[in-house]
Design a protein around this motif. Structure first.
Motif, PDB file in Angstrom:
ATOM      1  N   ARG A   1     -30.386 -39.201 131.723  1.00 20.37           N
ATOM      2  CA  ARG A   1     -31.103 -38.205 130.921  1.00 20.37           C
ATOM      3  C   ARG A   1     -30.447 -36.831 131.026  1.00 20.37           C
ATOM      4  O   ARG A   1     -30.282 -36.128 130.025  1.00 20.37           O
TER       5      ARG A   1
ATOM      6  N   THR B   1     -34.994 -44.129 128.085  1.00 16.98           N
ATOM      7  CA  THR B   1     -36.017 -44.946 128.749  1.00 16.98           C
ATOM      8  C   THR B   1     -35.371 -46.217 129.268  1.00 16.98           C
ATOM      9  O   THR B   1     -34.309 -46.639 128.791  1.00 16.98           O
TER      10      THR B   1
ATOM     11  N   GLY C   1     -40.812 -45.173 131.038  1.00 14.85           N
ATOM     12  CA  GLY C   1     -41.015 -45.524 129.640  1.00 14.85           C
ATOM     13  C   GLY C   1     -41.046 -47.015 129.402  1.00 14.85           C
ATOM     14  O   GLY C   1     -40.719 -47.486 128.302  1.00 14.85           O
ATOM     15  N   CYS C   2     -41.458 -47.762 130.403  1.00 19.38           N
ATOM     16  CA  CYS C   2     -41.513 -49.214 130.283  1.00 19.38           C
ATOM     17  C   CYS C   2     -42.456 -49.762 131.356  1.00 19.38           C
ATOM     18  O   CYS C   2     -42.961 -49.020 132.198  1.00 19.38           O
TER      19      CYS C   2
END
Length: 335
Positions: A149, A157, A178-179
């Protein structure tokens, strides 16, 4: 790796936790260590793990402890090994550097595999008898995503995350990655979208890499030459067998040497890759068969056999018996 093995502790850790509002001396006291440990560049393996556990205990929530340190660590406090990754050409280059230079900072190691549309990064402990705390596993994997990131400048993600242990609420970590985050298994693994690995790093700095890379590569080579190649190959095999990457080419690439050099080094230690592969499979087969929750097909897969019949034939050669009968005799179960 024994509990008195001396390993390098990241000095930036103490600066980072201080900026988070967690006094370093409180971590030292919580870990039951003298305050002078804050200024020690080298600590024992047991001290290393105690410091991370004490940090987690002081934060009070494992997920929060993982996220706070992974995101709150300023770039200026990165050690040279991480700086070389942060200033890499792209995400793939950065991850490759992290895996290679992680060997300079045991007791954890990383194994990276690209397959299909996935990139899998698995964390393993050098000693199965002394695994690291949940917070250390979580921070290691979370920072690999954080690195992507920061380098790309994009809100990347993960595809999935697996942590062997995570006390407390998993939802904050799922929001961060994000998962979905799976817990309770026997692996610590980060699965990334393979396409993200081609993303260039805005932080790419060729001049700095020209300075850092030769020094770090030399340190990695010296560190590797001081270790038993036999033990490093066995560690690699134990992490790689389920994924089908247990060939000598993959092992040589992971250890940063040619096939011929690896064969020569193993010959000098009076062994061979084929012998070590058989040895690791035998050791793991006994370990997995002792777990009644695993059926024979799963055991065969976990030690790198594509079908159950091949495993049966090999096990008969090793033990003179079938896996099911061997398990029955030791666990007292009916086949």
């Amino acid at each position: 790796m024994t509990s008195d093995t001396r390993i390098k502790f990241p000095s930036g850790f103490w600066t980072g936790v201080q900026q988070m509002g967690v006094p370093p001396h409180e971590i030292a006291r919580k870990a039951g260590l003298p305050l002078t440990i804050i200024h020690e560049p080298m600590v024992t393996s047991s001290q290393y793990l105690s410091i991370w556990q004490a940090y987690s205990d002081l934060i009070g929530d494992t997920s929060e402890a993982i996220i706070r340190l992974s995101t709150g660590f300023e770039t200026v406090h990165f050690p040279p090994t991480v700086l070389a990754a942060y200033h890499a050409r792209d995400y793939r280059d950065a991850l490759t550097r992290m895996v290679r230079y992680k060997r300079l900072c045991p007791p954890e190691g990383l194994l990276i595999t690209e397959d299909g549309d996935e990139c899998s990064i698995e964390l393993g402990w050098m000693s199965k008898d002394e695994p690291g705390p949940a917070v250390l596993a979580g921070i290691t994997l979370a920072f690999l995503l954080e690195l992507g990131r920061r380098g790309t400048g994009r809100p990347l993600t993960a595809k999935s995350v697996e942590l062997s242990c995570l006390p407390g609420d998993v939802q904050p970590l799922e929001a961060y990655f994000g998962c979905r985050v799976q817990t309770g298994g026997n692996r610590n693994t980060l699965i990334l979208h393979r396409k993200d690995l081609d993303l260039p790093f805005a932080s790419y700095n060729a001049e700095l890499l020209e300075v850092l890379t030769p020094v770090l590569d030399q340190s990695a080579a010296e560190h590797q030459s001081g270790n038993s190649v036999t033990e490093m190959v066995k560690w690699f095999l134990k992490r790689s067998l389920p994924g089908g990457r247990a060939g000598i080419e993959a092992a040589a690439a992971e250890l940063g040497m040619s096939n011929r050099t690896l064969q020569r080094r193993l010959h000098e230690e009076r062994t061979s890759f084929k012998h070590l592969l058989t040895q690791v499979r035998k050791e793991l087969a006994r370990e997995y068969l002792a777990d009644p929750s695993l059926d024979i097909r799963e055991v065969a897969f976990l030690i790198g056999y594509e079908d159950q019949n091949s495993f049966y034939r090999a096990f008969r050669l090793w033990e003179g018996d079938t896996p099911s009968r061997w398990r029955t005799e030791r666990l007292g179960e009916t086949p």
